[in-house]
Design an enzyme around this catalytic site. Structure first.
Site, PDB file in Angstrom:
ATOM      1  N   ASP A 156       0.885  -1.208   0.004  1.00 40.82           N
ATOM      2  CA  ASP A 156      -0.048  -0.005   0.118  1.00 40.82           C
ATOM      3  C   ASP A 156       0.976   1.348   0.060  1.00 40.82           C
ATOM      4  O   ASP A 156       2.128   0.941   0.233  1.00 40.82           O
ATOM      5  CB  ASP A 156      -1.044  -0.102   1.257  1.00 40.82           C
ATOM      6  CG  ASP A 156      -0.118  -0.041   2.549  1.00 40.82           C
ATOM      7  OD1 ASP A 156       0.425   0.755   2.849  1.00 40.82           O
ATOM      8  OD2 ASP A 156      -0.371  -0.999   3.012  1.00 40.82           O
TER       9      ASP A 156
ATOM     10  N   GLU B 193      22.213 -21.989 -18.515  1.00 42.90           N
ATOM     11  CA  GLU B 193      21.184 -21.119 -17.927  1.00 42.90           C
ATOM     12  C   GLU B 193      22.035 -19.710 -17.004  1.00 42.90           C
ATOM     13  O   GLU B 193      21.505 -18.792 -17.163  1.00 42.90           O
ATOM     14  CB  GLU B 193      20.629 -21.962 -16.783  1.00 42.90           C
ATOM     15  CG  GLU B 193      19.407 -22.688 -17.284  1.00 42.90           C
ATOM     16  CD  GLU B 193      18.814 -23.902 -16.052  1.00 42.90           C
ATOM     17  OE1 GLU B 193      17.794 -23.884 -16.375  1.00 42.90           O
ATOM     18  OE2 GLU B 193      19.593 -24.191 -15.626  1.00 42.90           O
TER      19      GLU B 193
END
Ligand code: GLA
Length: 727
Positions: free
Chosen positions: A532, A612
């Protein structure tokens, strides 16, 4: 600048570059809301309608005028007790036990700059960027005063609303409900958008028509919650991403809240957002003050994209603070999904070594380094380094990590306590619990009573003692349960506890960010359980979700983007099969999704193949290249992933000179459909060059027909396309 007062007619007008908000104190002193919408001139009191309405009573002082009723009129501060039977913004319980607050206009003033709220997060601005309008209202019987605070930031198209309540009477009163903002629309057909979810699946979008019968969301969890975000959008039924009127209300608060919207008996709409009124009954002593935290309001007449961009700019540059506000955040490796509780200094150094090789800039030691903490059943509250487990002191570990060229970060969960901890054994009364009852446990832990200053002080000291042990440059601030048993031993007024708890959290964080201005704080509450604008005042980024699955993240980040900028969204690449879903997605898909936020990794690079690792290097190099655009650019949602087979989004700089488009195939079928992604916000008439293929496209074509995504076999293929405007 943005605020105009017509003294004679008591009309108050707030202008931003593209919106106008207007209200009027009428002949009885009621503060009526007249207008909020596209920028306009003149007085809009013609919008008020007066009619004799059955069962809508009339204030005594209007005499025989049966056409004047608070039950019908649009208001700035609807209050229980004036004859308005819609949902009130404030409810006051007086010393005589009556529930009544009749607030009439007294005075108004304009102040240069933006008001601040003592002890609470709020939008901040330079003196020349903002103005404040204060309007004093007073109940003539109790002398309770409400000063409505309006912050106007014209350039950002932002208006904020908050209130100071001052008890000017001689007796204590109780505040039983306190909404920060109220918008009354006299007509119109609207939709409401909420952002709902659950742990590890936060902020999904729900859009429904505003109907008769209140639609209410909120949190009674003491935190803003995974389940509903304290933000709502009210949009014209026809409003889309690119067109139409819409309004956002974002509550700058991290505790329990309530947002309501309802069409009334005459088809007028009222929307409110503010503090939850459950377990809330706040005593305000004679001469005492109470602050209602703030709500950010914004309006767009060009659809939801602009609405979000307004919120993004406001939060990014006028809520987030500190050194890291404008800095590109370090690419981090977090130990959580790499090793959970099972680590020591040696294994962390092994992580760091590989991390350094591929270009990662910071290692974060997550949960498990303190007290007796080998699983999530014990140790919270004892913020003392477990040197035995680590095999060395924290200071030495940090030196080693720094020696490898990495910054060092650390995890805390300072608001919680395990019963199996020294802190709890010493101070059992510091945990929220009701005498004579067993408390509700969650993750086998309780919550510390941060409504008590002495508990805040103790936690502050404990955290500082750790932070002072070495060169710590990042803190992850977590909270892994909802509040319950909100009873404090320090007061008889239990209706204060939740609000005072949040105030305690803010106090703690404020002291820490002031004392350690160079530390990057990242908020977290089981991922996005306290995502928030309030937390973002202290922590410029928040771990968006405990779910690191790239496909789920496309949805979670889509919903989050309505209210919050990418610079606040903590997002990491994790291992496959994903630990939360078991799904396997390509490395590229995970990287591209994580680049819609503050980028990092949540895996053990030692377990990756050479290929990777090379992908990781390339990903980090790409991120570094695009980071300024991701952090500061305008954000566009290009598709709604819940209805399209592709999730796509775009970052574009303010001059529309550089564009980054990201897309991920969410579905794959035989004889696959074609997917074009339409770009947004390009400069009309300009040509754009794809920096990889060097192909040049016309802006209109890219915006009208879009760009074709390759038709490739394989699940969750993802693409990143970078365009620059041709000179
Ligand atoms: C929460 C966080 C995770 C991790 C764990 C540690 O769930 O969201 O990222 O830090 O706590 O216990």
């Amino acid at each position: 600048m943005g605020i105009f007062i017509d003294e004679k007619n008591k009309i108050f007008t707030l202008h931003t570059n593209n919106s106008t908000y207007q209200m009027k104190a009428d002949q009885y002193g009621f503060l009526l809301h007249l207008y909020y919408g596209r920028r306009t001139q003149g007085c809009m009191d013609y919008l008020l309608h007066f009619a004799d309405r059955g069962f809508s009573g009339n204030p005594y002082d209007v005499g025989a005028d049966r056409t004047y009723s608070m039950d019908v009129l649009p208001q700035e501060l609807p209050s229980l007790g004036t004859g308005d039977y819609r949902s009130p913004a404030v409810i006051i319980k007086n010393a005589d036990g009556s529930y009544s607050g009749d607030f009439r206009f007294r005075d108004a003033r304009v102040i240069e700059g933006k008001y601040a709220l003592p002890g609470f997060p709020a939008v901040y601005a330079d003196k020349n960027e903002a103005q404040t309008l204060e309007i004093d209202l007073e109940d003539p019987v109790t002398h309770v005063q409400v000063t409505l605070l309006y912050g106007v930031l014209p350039k950002l198209d932002i208006i904020t609303r908050s209130a100071r309540i001052h008890n000017g009477g001689t007796e204590r009163v109780w505040l039983e409900k306190a909404q920060a903002a109220c918008i009354d629309w006299t007509g119109g057909e609207y939709d409401v958008m909420y952002f709902y979810g659950r742990h590890a699946m936060e902020r999904h979008v729900q859009r429904t028509p505003v109907t008769h019968g209140a639609q209410v969301i909120g949190s009674r969890r003491g935190t803003s919650s995974h389940q509903y975000n304290p933000m709502m959008i009210i949009a014209d039924r026809e409003a889309t991403e690119d067109a139409g009127s819409c309004y956002a209300m974002s509550f700058v608060y991290s505790g329990s809240f309530k947002a309501e919207v309802e069409k009334d008996q005459f088809n007028q709409t009222r929307a409110l957002i503010g503090l939850s009124d459950e377990q809330f009954s706040y005593p305000v002593e004679a001469d005492g003050d109470f602050y209602i935290p703030e709500t950010i309001l914004t309006y767009s007449r060009c659809g939801l994209s602009r609405l979000s961009q307004n919120l993004h700019a406001c939060i990014r540059t006028h809520i987030c603070r500190g050194k890291y506000r404008d800095c590109i955040r370090p690419v981090l490796l977090n130990s959580w999904e790499a090793s959970y509780f099972d680590f020591n200094a040696q294994s962390l150094c092994a992580l760091a070594k590989k991390a350094a090789e591929v270009g990662i800039e910071m290692l974060v030691m997550d949960d498990g380094w303190f007290g007796r903490r080998d699983d999530d059943n014990s140790g919270l509250g004892d913020w003392r380094v477990n040197e035995k487990k680590l095999g060395m002191s924290l200071g030495s570990l940090i030196e080693k990590i720094n020696g490898m060229g990495l910054k060092f970060g650390i995890w805390f969960e300072p608001e919680a306590v395990n019963e199996d901890s020294d802190l709890y054994r010493m101070h059992p009364d510091w945990a929220l619990s009701i005498p004579g009852r067993n408390p509700v446990r969650a993750r086998n832990q309780l919550i510390l009573d941060l409504s008590r200053p002495e508990v805040v002080d103790d936690v502050f000291e404990q955290v500082c003692l750790v932070l002072d042990q070495g060169n710590i440059e990042y803190v992850k601030w977590d909270l892994n349960r909802s509040l319950s048993d909100c009873y404090s031993r320090s007061t008889k007024d239990q209706g204060k506890v939740q609000y005072d708890y949040v105030r305690g959290v803010y106090d703690l964080l404020e002291r820490l960010v002031q004392k350690y201005p160079d530390i990057l704080f990242e908020g977290c509450s089981g991922g996005g359980g306290r995502f928030d604008a309030g937390m973002l005042y202290y922590t410029p980024q928040i771990w968006c979700s405990d779910n690191t699955d790239a496909v789920d993240r496309v949805h979670i980040q889509y919903g989050t983007s309505f209210g919050y900028p990418a610079s606040t969204v903590g997002s990491h690449v994790s291992a496959v099969p994903n630990h939360q879903t078991g799904r396997t997605t390509p490395f590229a898909a995970r990287g591209i999704t994580a680049m819609a936020g503050t980028f990092g990794y949540e895996l053990d690079p030692n377990k990756l193949s050479d290929e990777e690792k090379q992908q990781m290097r390339d990903q980090i190099a790409d991120y570094k290249k695009y980071a300024p655009l991701i952090q500061n650019g305008l954000y566009y949602r290009l598709t709604d992933p819940s209805v399209r087979e592709v999730g796509a989004w775009e970052f574009i700089d303010e001059d529309a000179a550089e564009v980054l488009v990201s897309a991920m195939m969410l579905n794959m079928h035989g004889n696959m459909t074609v997917n074009y992604v339409r770009l947004k916000g390009l400069e009309e008439g300009a040509m754009y060059r794809d920096t990889k293929s060097q192909k040049v496209y016309a802006a209109e074509a890219l915006m009208e027909s879009g760009i074709l995504l390759p038709i490739e076999l394989g699940e969750y293929q993802a693409y990143q396309m970078h365009f620059v405007k041709e000179q």
